[in-house]
Design an enzyme around this catalytic site. Structure first.
Site, PDB file in Angstrom:
ATOM      1  N   ASP A   1      -7.481  -2.876   5.727  1.00  0.00           N
ATOM      2  CA  ASP A   1      -7.379  -1.743   6.658  1.00  0.00           C
ATOM      3  C   ASP A   1      -7.344  -0.383   5.955  1.00  0.00           C
ATOM      4  O   ASP A   1      -7.688   0.644   6.549  1.00  0.00           O
ATOM      5  CB  ASP A   1      -6.096  -1.880   7.490  1.00  0.00           C
ATOM      6  CG  ASP A   1      -4.845  -1.874   6.600  1.00  0.00           C
ATOM      7  OD1 ASP A   1      -4.857  -2.560   5.553  1.00  0.00           O
ATOM      8  OD2 ASP A   1      -3.877  -1.179   6.934  1.00  0.00           O
TER       9      ASP A   1
ATOM     10  N   THR B   1       0.827  -1.197   0.000  1.00  0.00           N
ATOM     11  CA  THR B   1       0.000   0.000   0.000  1.00  0.00           C
ATOM     12  C   THR B   1       0.864   1.250   0.000  1.00  0.00           C
ATOM     13  O   THR B   1       1.917   1.261   0.633  1.00  0.00           O
ATOM     14  CB  THR B   1      -0.849   0.013   1.297  1.00  0.00           C
ATOM     15  OG1 THR B   1      -1.727  -1.084   1.233  1.00  0.00           O
ATOM     16  CG2 THR B   1      -1.621   1.300   1.471  1.00  0.00           C
TER      17      THR B   1
ATOM     18  N   GLY C   1      -3.505  -6.210   6.375  1.00  0.00           N
ATOM     19  CA  GLY C   1      -4.503  -5.323   6.945  1.00  0.00           C
ATOM     20  C   GLY C   1      -5.253  -5.901   8.129  1.00  0.00           C
ATOM     21  O   GLY C   1      -5.671  -5.171   9.029  1.00  0.00           O
TER      22      GLY C   1
ATOM     23  N   ARG D   1     -13.339  -9.090   0.040  1.00  0.00           N
ATOM     24  CA  ARG D   1     -12.516  -8.694   1.201  1.00  0.00           C
ATOM     25  C   ARG D   1     -12.136  -7.203   1.126  1.00  0.00           C
ATOM     26  O   ARG D   1     -11.741  -6.687   0.105  1.00  0.00           O
ATOM     27  CB  ARG D   1     -11.255  -9.544   1.226  1.00  0.00           C
ATOM     28  CG  ARG D   1     -10.324  -9.275   2.414  1.00  0.00           C
ATOM     29  CD  ARG D   1      -9.152  -8.441   1.995  1.00  0.00           C
ATOM     30  NE  ARG D   1      -8.144  -8.304   3.056  1.00  0.00           N
ATOM     31  CZ  ARG D   1      -7.171  -7.411   3.021  1.00  0.00           C
ATOM     32  NH1 ARG D   1      -7.080  -6.578   2.008  1.00  0.00           N
ATOM     33  NH2 ARG D   1      -6.295  -7.329   3.986  1.00  0.00           N
ATOM     34  N   VAL D   2     -12.252  -6.533   2.258  1.00  0.00           N
ATOM     35  CA  VAL D   2     -11.783  -5.162   2.393  1.00  0.00           C
ATOM     36  C   VAL D   2     -10.737  -5.158   3.504  1.00  0.00           C
ATOM     37  O   VAL D   2     -10.920  -5.814   4.532  1.00  0.00           O
ATOM     38  CB  VAL D   2     -12.961  -4.217   2.751  1.00  0.00           C
ATOM     39  CG1 VAL D   2     -12.462  -2.837   3.150  1.00  0.00           C
ATOM     40  CG2 VAL D   2     -13.930  -4.111   1.568  1.00  0.00           C
TER      41      VAL D   2
HETATM   42  C1  SD4 Z   1      -4.524  -4.515   2.880  1.00  0.00           C
HETATM   43  N1  SD4 Z   1      -2.895  -3.090   3.918  1.00  0.00           N
HETATM   44  O1  SD4 Z   1      -5.387  -4.556   2.023  1.00  0.00           O
HETATM   45  C2  SD4 Z   1      -3.401  -3.564   2.671  1.00  0.00           C
HETATM   46  C3  SD4 Z   1      -2.422  -4.313   1.886  1.00  0.00           C
HETATM   47  C4  SD4 Z   1      -1.220  -3.619   1.545  1.00  0.00           C
HETATM   48  O2  SD4 Z   1       0.782  -2.717   2.197  1.00  0.00           O
HETATM   49  O3  SD4 Z   1      -0.963  -3.493   0.420  1.00  0.00           O
HETATM   50  N2  SD4 Z   1      -0.424  -3.214   2.466  1.00  0.00           N
HETATM   51  O4  SD4 Z   1      -4.479  -5.275   3.836  1.00  0.00           O
END
Ligand code: SD4
Length: 332
Positions: free
Chosen positions: A222, A191, A245, A219-220
């Site tokens: 954080d 992210t 997340g 799925r969602v």
């Molecule tokens: C998530 N935090 O969807 C995000 C994933 C991610 O670097 O790419 N984190 O859980």
């Protein structure tokens, strides 16, 4: 490495001699540079070009909210960044579903979750903040809102990511968290989260992602959750997250980091304490990577991760660099 109090103090008293420290936004011919502003920090290596875009706005005296939006859009637009926006990894069904949120110095927030076919979810999140009485829109409603506001529907799954998804379906088939922080081409969780303070001391943040690769359909994570993927309190500081997340959500990580700062911890110690909380409260934490970045309202920074290898980009008038975060599991 966090800025030390001493360095901040020196920054506070450094005179703008011979152009050094003179800010474009100041109208006085001779000035005392106050604090360490502007400053922008963001997660991972793709934070460098993102910070550069944010800097164009910050160095011209612009608003931190404009800066973080413009900054993370660079990663959203780049198909080589396979964890954000266009070219991001799809879910188990081959659908690219995006999560993003944005927050300003007054605590106003906007967010979108499970948004498909829109390249710049961060800009939709900003419109949620500005134009609606709500904080979060998801799925079809978020898409409808985006289209009504002039966004165009686009195909986000690139040939490259489609190939990878097909390979995953054939060879792996089940979702696994990956801690392959050294190998970008295999990365499945990067992210972009960004925090910026503008010349006027306004602190804003943004967070945007395609989520963990090959996640369950629906799925969602954080990243669109205010308090988990991002939290800003303009009178205290801001924090943002990256990584698995689920661990961040179970501990409301970014809010926790800011609360630790409110209670007197430095951004560095606050990030470390929030990682420690995961180790106390979430099982199997050792199988995951998560990272936090934080900034205090005076511009002191910090970062911590579960595993070694998490880095973050920092840009000020004097510095533009990638820093290694302190890891809970240190390098051997
Ligand atoms: C998530 N935090 O969807 C995000 C994933 C991610 O670097 O790419 N984190 O859980």
């Amino acid at each position: 490495m966090a800025l030390t109090t001493r360095r901040l103090f020196l920054a506070k008293v450094s005179l703008g001699v011979a152009g050094l420290g003179l800010s474009k936004y100041a109208n006085a011919g001779f000035l005392l540079r106050i604090n360490n502003f502007p400053i922008v920090i963001s997660t991972w290596k793709h934070g460098i070009p993102a910070n550069d875009a944010a800097w164009k706005i910050l160095s011209g005296g612009g608003y931190a909210l404009d800066a973080v939006e413009a900054g993370v859009r660079v990663a959203e637009d780049d198909p080589e960044v396979r964890t954000v926006g266009y070219g991001g990894a799809p879910d188990e069904k081959g659908k690219v579903t995006l999560d993003a949120c944005i927050m300003d110095e007054k605590g106003n927030a906007g967010s979108v979750a499970y948004l498909q076919n829109i390249k710049n979810p961060i800009s939709v999140a900003r419109l949620v903040l500005e134009k609606t009485p709500h904080v979060m829109l998801s799925g079809d409603g978020a898409l409808e809102f985006a289209l009504e506001n002039g966004f165009k529907k686009e195909k986000l799954l690139t040939k490259e990511m489609r190939k990878r998804w097909k390979k995953w379906k054939k060879e792996e088939r089940e979702f696994k968290a990956k801690i392959n922080v050294e190998n970008q081409s295999e990365e499945n969780h990067d992210t972009i989260s960004m925090l910026a303070i503008d010349a006027g001391g306004r602190l804003c943040g943004a967070c945007t992602t395609s989520g963990i690769a090959f996640k369950m359909h629906g799925r969602v994570g954080d990243s669109p959750i205010i308090g988990a993927g991002l939290f800003v309190d303009g009178e205290v500081g801001g924090a943002a997250a990256t990584g698995s997340g689920e661990l961040v959500m179970k501990t409301l990580g970014s809010f926790l980091v800011v609360e630790f700062m409110r209670n007197g911890l430095s951004p560095q110690d606050a990030c470390t304490a929030a990682v420690e909380r995961i180790t106390q409260k979430v099982s199997h934490y050792e199988k995951h990577q998560i990272g936090y970045i934080a900034i205090s309202k005076s511009g002191e920074t910090g970062a911590a991760s579960m595993q070694p290898g998490f880095n973050y980009a920092v840009k000020t008038a004097d510095v533009s660099e990638l820093r290694e975060a302190d890891a809970w599991f240190k390098k051997l």
